[in-house]
Design an enzyme around this catalytic site. Structure first.
Site, PDB file in Angstrom:
ATOM      1  CG  ASP A 120      56.789 -11.423  34.080  1.00 55.03           C
ATOM      2  OD1 ASP A 120      56.677 -12.578  35.420  1.00 55.03           O
ATOM      3  OD2 ASP A 120      57.482 -10.105  34.581  1.00 55.03           O
ATOM      4  CD  GLU A 187      59.011 -11.457  39.894  1.00 52.84           C
ATOM      5  OE1 GLU A 187      60.219 -11.423  41.765  1.00 52.84           O
ATOM      6  OE2 GLU A 187      59.789 -11.301  38.523  1.00 52.84           O
ATOM      7  CG  HIS A 456      66.773  -8.513  35.752  1.00 53.92           C
ATOM      8  ND1 HIS A 456      66.144  -8.168  36.428  1.00 53.92           N
ATOM      9  CD2 HIS A 456      66.149  -9.729  35.869  1.00 53.92           C
ATOM     10  CE1 HIS A 456      65.257  -8.454  37.379  1.00 53.92           C
ATOM     11  NE2 HIS A 456      65.176  -9.223  36.950  1.00 53.92           N
TER      12      HIS A 456
END
Length: 483
Positions: A120, A187, A456
């Site tokens: 993910d 996660e 991210h």
């Protein structure tokens, strides 16, 4: 008087001789690289990874937003892309999407090994799509770079492991111990239905791992002052994470007649006290281990200091506390993140509250943290509540398990210095603590500090060379674990 001066000079000379001897005789903790020249079908491997990035397997805090059609398509892609893996290994799906592959070894008396990752990815922040040089889910390949969400966090782990397995299986390799390959699907939001469920399922069956290796530290350039070579850090523990809420309630009133200390002022004062005081820095545990491993590789000046830590420890700690990244390695951190108070500009709020995120050092309990906060703010009217988890257990750096990871990494990245460290972020690894004697955290890629910020963020990408080296690492760690 003259005798005293002579004695002091003798002491100074003795200390210098001892400390110089310590610096000159400190031995490297790095194993000798043994490059095996692993040959891959580079073009095919890169194309499969590129395709894997196109599946939008996004984790959302609101689980109702999951697009499980994308997850289904990704799993189908894995089955089609790695036929030998799916023919020869057992595959179990837990909660529909957590994947567990088992490779049965020849010696059932040996404890199994687990390699873990997750497929993910985090969402792309609304409004930032246009800031990407290549689309976040295109898997674009350009100038030796593969672009997109998951190229670093952490489809590279899933695909890298499966590429390694496919190659070893087609070559007829057989492990001498059972091996599990565990891929979570949530996660990024805590791993409750993925890794945690995998660990609970295996625990119920009596499975205990010799070690589990998950994502974590990477091989980072210019990471440690005094070390010119890239340093690969293997997390042997991860810090705990706690949320503290400070709350005060009392009479509000009109803003024209305020008390000297309002609810907002008292909460603000409490936060100021915490930020001014901070938890004590202490070079111990995984943070200390890191510098013991890198000290032999430092330049002369830095080596002298770290080889004589028993003298210079207070100075070292003060230096480390000056930078947020290094300070986080030696103390529990305090980060105020949310403040709530007031609704109207001329009304004193009857209630004020603040949320603080803390990352706990190994050994710092939730009770200790709460007591520290209460004693520091010293305001009986402020209620302190704490929720969260303490740091994970600290895994061994003395056994063959850590040394196998070191050796595998050095075989591929021959110039890298591989050392243990304390992981300050969270990962699925924490869930495997309950079913493994040792749990390690390492992403086998060589990157810059800027690359870490892209995990991210915008423009996440990885070089083809790094991706192929990740595959080679997983081949090496499987072989090193089965000697």
């Amino acid at each position: 008087m003259e005798i005293g001066v002579t004695f002091c000079r003798w002491i100074d000379s003795y200390i210098f001789i001892v400390t110089a001897f310590n610096a000159l005789t400190v031995k490297s903790k790095q194993p000798t690289p043994n490059p095996n020249g692993i040959v891959l079908d580079d073009e095919a491997a890169v194309q499969r990874f590129s395709t894997a990035i196109t599946y939008q397997t996004i984790s959302y805090e609101d689980r109702t937003k999951f697009d499980f059609d994308e997850f289904d398509k990704f799993i189908t892609f894995l089955q089609e892309s790695y036929p030998t893996v799916h023919e020869q290994l057992e595959l179990e799906k837990i909660n529909g999407y957590a994947l567990v592959y088992k490779w049965t070894g020849s010696d059932s008396t040996k404890k199994p090994i687990g390699l873990a990752s997750h497929y993910d990815v985090v969402p792309v922040l609304d409004g930032t799509e246009g800031n990407w040089e290549q689309g976040p889910f295109t898997g674009a390949i350009e100038d030796g770079i593969i672009w997109g969400r998951g190229t670093l966090d952490d489809k590279i782990g899933v695909i890298g492991i499966l590429e390694a397995l496919e190659k070893l299986l087609t070559e007829g390799y057989e492990p001498n111990r059972d091996m599990y390959f565990m891929f979570g699907f949530d996660e990024e939001i805590g791993g409750e239905e993925g890794a945690k469920a995998i660990a609970e399922t295996l625990k119920a069956r009596g499975v205990t791992f010799d070690f589990v290796l998950d994502e974590g530290g990477a091989i980072v350039e210019n990471m440690v002052p005094g070390v010119e070579k890239p340093v690969g850090v293997v997390g042997i523990s991860e810090k705990g994470s706690a949320t503290v809420e400070l709350t005060i309630e009392g009479s509000g009133g009109h803003s024209s007649q305020p008390k000297n200390h309002t609810n907002i002022g008292r909460i603000a004062n409490a936060i100021a006290k915490l930020e001014d005081t901070q938890f004590k820095g202490d070079l111990r545990g995984p943070g200390e281990d890191l510098f013991e491993f890198v000290a032999p590789e430092m330049n002369v000046g830095m080596k002298y200091v770290f080889a004589n830590k028993f003298i210079f420890e207070p100075i070292i700690e003060n230096i480390l506390l000056k930078q947020p990244a290094s300070a986080a390695l030696i103390r529990t951190t305090i980060a105020p993140t949310i403040f709530h108070a007031g609704e109207q500009s001329n009304v004193l709020p009857e209630k004020a509250s603040a949320i603080i995120n803390l990352r706990l050092m190994p050994g710092d309990s939730l009770d200790y943290v709460k007591n520290f906060i209460e004693e520091t703010i010293s305001d009986d009217d402020i209620k302190v509540t704490i929720t969260g988890r303490e740091a994970s257990k600290v895994s061994s750096i003395d056994g063959w398990q850590f040394k196998a990871i070191q050796q595998a990494a050095r075989n591929v990245n021959t110039e890298a210095v591989i050392a243990p460290y304390l992981m300050v972020a969270g990962s699925d690894a924490k869930h495997y603590d309950h079913v493994s004697d040792n749990t390690y955290r390492f992403l086998p890629v060589q990157i810059t500090s800027e690359d870490l910020n892209r995990m991210h963020g915008t423009n996440e990408h990885v070089s083809i060379e790094n991706y192929l080296n990740a595959i080679r690492f997983y081949i090496e760690i499987i072989k090193e674990s089965n000697k």
